[in-house]
Motif scaffolding. Structure first.
Motif, PDB file in Angstrom:
ATOM      1  N   ASP A 103       0.831  -1.211   0.000  1.00 22.94           N
ATOM      2  CA  ASP A 103       0.000   0.000   0.000  1.00 22.94           C
ATOM      3  C   ASP A 103       0.866   1.262   0.000  1.00 22.94           C
ATOM      4  N   ASN A 155       2.539   1.668  -3.432  1.00 21.63           N
ATOM      5  CA  ASN A 155       1.574   2.140  -4.426  1.00 21.63           C
ATOM      6  C   ASN A 155       1.270   3.622  -4.251  1.00 21.63           C
ATOM      7  N   ARG A 156       1.178   4.081  -3.022  1.00 16.97           N
ATOM      8  CA  ARG A 156       0.949   5.517  -2.785  1.00 16.97           C
ATOM      9  C   ARG A 156       2.122   6.336  -3.300  1.00 16.97           C
ATOM     10  N   GLN A 189       1.959   6.408  -7.171  1.00 20.55           N
ATOM     11  CA  GLN A 189       0.853   7.180  -7.724  1.00 20.55           C
ATOM     12  C   GLN A 189       0.926   8.665  -7.417  1.00 20.55           C
ATOM     13  N   HIS A 190       1.418   9.030  -6.256  1.00 13.62           N
ATOM     14  CA  HIS A 190       1.324  10.421  -5.810  1.00 13.62           C
ATOM     15  C   HIS A 190       2.640  11.186  -5.864  1.00 13.62           C
ATOM     16  N   LEU A 234       5.738   9.744   3.901  1.00 13.26           N
ATOM     17  CA  LEU A 234       5.111  10.359   2.722  1.00 13.26           C
ATOM     18  C   LEU A 234       5.189  11.877   2.775  1.00 13.26           C
TER      19      LEU A 234
END
Length: 84
Positions: free
Chosen positions: A14, A17-18, A21-22, A76
């Motif tokens: 997860d 993937n974040r 994508q971001h 993040l």
């Protein structure tokens, strides 16, 4: 401390993937190893104390734990700060 193995990267799916994508300026050269422009920028390690991310900050590697959702949110935010 060894780089994260496939099982560890699967546990971080997860989060990875974040990141994919971001954080579009970051390119994943191989699973769990990210580059910003032509420089290594982010990778992950297995350690008896848990899973850690090394993030390049002002030329030095800074280690962040990524074992909890809160840890991952901190990472993040640091990534976002470095790419913007």
């Amino acid at each position: 401390m060894k780089h994260a193995n496939t099982e560890t990267l699967e546990a971080l799916a997860d989060l990875l993937n974040r990141i994919r994508q971001h954080c579009p300026p970051i390119k994943e050269k191989k699973p769990g190893v990210f580059y910003l422009k032509s420089s290594a920028f982010l990778h992950f390690h297995d350690d008896p104390a848990g899973i850690f991310a090394d993030l390049k900050t002002e030329g030095d590697w800074v280690r962040y734990p990524v074992n909890t959702a809160q840890d991952q949110t901190v990472l993040l935010a640091q990534i976002e700060e470095r790419i913007h």
